[in-house]
Write an enzyme that holds these catalytic residues in place. Structure first.
Site, PDB file in Angstrom:
ATOM      1  N   LYS A  78       0.853  -1.186   0.000  1.00 14.94           N
ATOM      2  CA  LYS A  78       0.000   0.000   0.000  1.00 14.94           C
ATOM      3  C   LYS A  78       0.892   1.240   0.000  1.00 14.94           C
ATOM      4  CE  LYS A  78      -3.895   2.038   2.584  1.00 14.94           C
ATOM      5  NZ  LYS A  78      -4.788   1.902   3.764  1.00 14.94           N
ATOM      6  N   SER A 153      -9.677   1.880   2.843  1.00 16.92           N
ATOM      7  CA  SER A 153      -8.823   2.617   1.945  1.00 16.92           C
ATOM      8  C   SER A 153      -7.785   1.761   1.224  1.00 16.92           C
ATOM      9  CB  SER A 153      -8.096   3.715   2.731  1.00 16.92           C
ATOM     10  OG  SER A 153      -7.246   3.148   3.711  1.00 16.92           O
ATOM     11  N   SER A 177      -9.868  -0.407   7.102  1.00 12.53           N
ATOM     12  CA  SER A 177      -9.291  -0.353   5.753  1.00 12.53           C
ATOM     13  C   SER A 177      -8.584  -1.604   5.264  1.00 12.53           C
ATOM     14  CB  SER A 177      -8.336   0.825   5.643  1.00 12.53           C
ATOM     15  OG  SER A 177      -9.073   1.996   5.430  1.00 12.53           O
TER      16      SER A 177
HETATM   17  N1  GLN Z   1     -13.267   4.407   6.262  1.00  6.15           N
HETATM   18  C1  GLN Z   1     -12.561   4.833   7.410  1.00  6.15           C
HETATM   19  C2  GLN Z   1     -12.091   6.264   7.223  1.00  6.15           C
HETATM   20  O1  GLN Z   1     -12.329   6.793   6.200  1.00  6.15           O
HETATM   21  C3  GLN Z   1     -11.413   3.912   7.714  1.00  6.15           C
HETATM   22  C4  GLN Z   1     -10.199   4.193   6.922  1.00  6.15           C
HETATM   23  C5  GLN Z   1      -9.028   3.388   7.367  1.00  6.15           C
HETATM   24  O2  GLN Z   1      -9.146   2.397   8.083  1.00  6.15           O
HETATM   25  N2  GLN Z   1      -7.859   3.866   6.994  1.00  6.15           N
HETATM   26  O3  GLN Z   1     -11.521   6.845   8.069  1.00  6.15           O
END
Ligand code: GLN
Length: 486
Positions: A78, A153, A177
């Site tokens: 990532k 994400s 995420s």
């Molecule tokens: N969807 C959540 C956010 O937008 C989690 C994102 C994540 O775990 N990085 O913060």
């Protein structure tokens, strides 16, 4: 060689150790596949020369005969992990062209374990999002249906593994995420206990929540990668746990007879899509067939986890992202007369809408007069959410339920309504706020789209989660199915 990409990490490792295939051949095979699937938008950077040099080094280690098991197995990272050999952007224009002078602990540990890096993976900007639609470099498509999001994400990570462009990938999970994209793309993914994996070199979003973990097809593969990624890094990450990485694969085959699986009733409310509920019920019934015992539990503050998370995460983000000011690194505007205008214009140009929304929210909840009403309250409720889990773990050994209320949504569906993204995080946020290990494992399909079963364990009980997921995968084949045309 055509079936090479069908192999799991464990199978590919066996081929490499038996010298049935060389690390260089494997790397070339995957690089060719990646080049053929640019349409998915999964990769942000590849570099054939770098990858092949790593692969040849792996082949030399393999030839010596004492190489670690992951030697020569390709992996992609990532773009939140800083890497010396590839650019790092965090999905943001702010870091376009940025080259880190140092390597993250997680990626360097996987390199020490012998893994070969295929490249960097697209993600929501600074990991803020649930559909990978917030990347400055374009959206990622879900290989199961390219009109749909892969989740976020870590959307690039999930799409790459689901399209068999990499046997495994790293991801990060602040509020879901790793788990939610794994669920949307039919993969296995695990977020370890907060502190298990070092945050050193992981671009910070919300530091009290950020954790790294693997996405792969099987629980066994996740166990292998997790063992290589985790471990104390006390000098470089002040929240690193002083807990040695375990051999997470060792416990995979243990029986689950008599294991108490807690099913929180708040995870099965009105918002849960009926077809997702049905797939989860099937998976739970399968676990009961394997000897587990189902117990009803309650996590009464589940709904509160949404406002609590979006206050705390935004607050931490507003602080963490203050470093992108056009001075220290990254983008700097061409257009300014004085210092203040340089800051303003740089941040206006460099950040996308969702990142700005979080910074503004975060600055607000931390500001004088609102700190007590929002931030402090959220911290108190966060503690209560963690306590609720401890209460629940008196009645059960593992908690199980859905990862998300629905399957992958269509791209653009949430565009006009950022809150829709936030609400879809309801089942992943509680474990994040409590710092508990949690994973997603394929549970079945709903109208042709993958559904993930979430498993949540008590602190440091990753082995138990992986054991349950592995047993489920011995009895089902959802995790081995691939999207059509892949
Ligand atoms: N969807 C959540 C956010 O937008 C989690 C994102 C994540 O775990 N990085 O913060």
């Amino acid at each position: 060689m055509s079936q090479l990409h069908q192999l799991t990490v464990a199978q590919l490792s066996a081929w490499l150790c038996a010298r049935q295939v060389s690390a260089e051949e494997a790397a070339r095979h995957y690089l060719a596949r990646i080049a053929g699937r640019g349409d998915l938008g999964a990769f942000l950077a590849t570099d054939e020369a770098v990858t092949l040099a790593q692969a040849r080094a792996a082949d030399r280690r393999l030839a010596q005969g004492d190489a670690p098991l992951l030697t020569g197995v390709p992996v992609a990272h990532k773009d939140i992990f800083v890497t010396r050999d590839f650019p790092t952007t965090a999905g943001s224009k702010m870091l376009q062209g940025y080259r880190s002078p140092f390597e993250s602990t997680v990626t360097s540990k996987l390199a020490v374990a012998g893994m070969v890096t295929l490249g960097k993976l697209n993600c929501d900007e600074f990991a803020m999002g649930s559909g990978n639609e917030n990347s400055a470099y374009g959206p990622v498509r879900n290989p199961w249906d390219t009109a749909r999001v892969p989740g976020g994400s870590s959307g690039g990570s999930a799409a790459a593994v689901a399209a068999l462009l990499a046997p495994a990938a790293t991801g990060t999970d602040t509020g879901g995420s790793i788990r939610q994209p794994a669920s949307f793309c039919g993969l296995t993914g695990i977020k370890p206990t907060y502190g298990r994996a070092s945050r050193y070199g992981m671009i910070a979003y919300a530091s009290s929540l950020d954790q790294a973990g693997p996405l792969a097809r099987t629980a066994e593969d996740c166990a292998w990668l997790l063992s290589a990624m985790c471990g104390p890094d006390l000098e470089r990450d002040s929240t690193s746990l002083d807990a040695p990485a375990e051999d997470f694969a060792a416990a995979l085959n243990g029986g689950i007879d008599g294991l108490r699986i807690g099913v929180p009733r708040e995870f099965f409310g009105d918002g849960l899509a009926p077809q997702v509920r049905a797939a989860i019920e099937e998976a739970l019934a399968q676990l009961e067939k394997l000897g587990a015992r189902r117990v009803g539990i309650s996590l009464p503050r589940t709904a509160l986890s949404i406002p609590v998370y979006y206050i705390i995460a935004a607050a931490e983000a507003s602080s963490n992202l203050s470093r992108y000011d056009g001075v220290k690194f990254g983008h700097r505007t061409q257009n300014y007369r004085d210092l203040t205008q340089m800051y303003e214009q740089t941040r206006t140009e460099g950040f996308g809408d969702e990142v700005k929304r979080r910074i503004i929210t975060g600055a607000y909840v931390l500001s004088h007069g609102y700190y007590d009403a929002y931030y402090l309250q959220a911290q108190k409720i966060r503690r209560m959410i963690a306590d609720d889990f401890q209460q629940a773990f008196q009645q059960c050994d593992v908690i199980a339920g859905p990862v998300a209320p629905t399957t992958a949504w269509e791209r653009g569906e949430h565009r006009a309504d950022p809150l829709a993204d936030y609400l879809a995080d309801i089942y992943t946020l509680p474990a994040s706020l409590a710092g508990l290990p949690a994973m997603s494992a394929p549970a079945g399909f709903a109208s042709g789209l993958p559904v993930g079963l979430q498993l949540i364990g008590n602190y440091l009980q990753e082995s138990r989660l992986l054991n349950v997921a592995h047993r489920l995968q011995q009895a089902t084949d959802f995790h081995l199915r691939a999207p059509q045309g892949v």
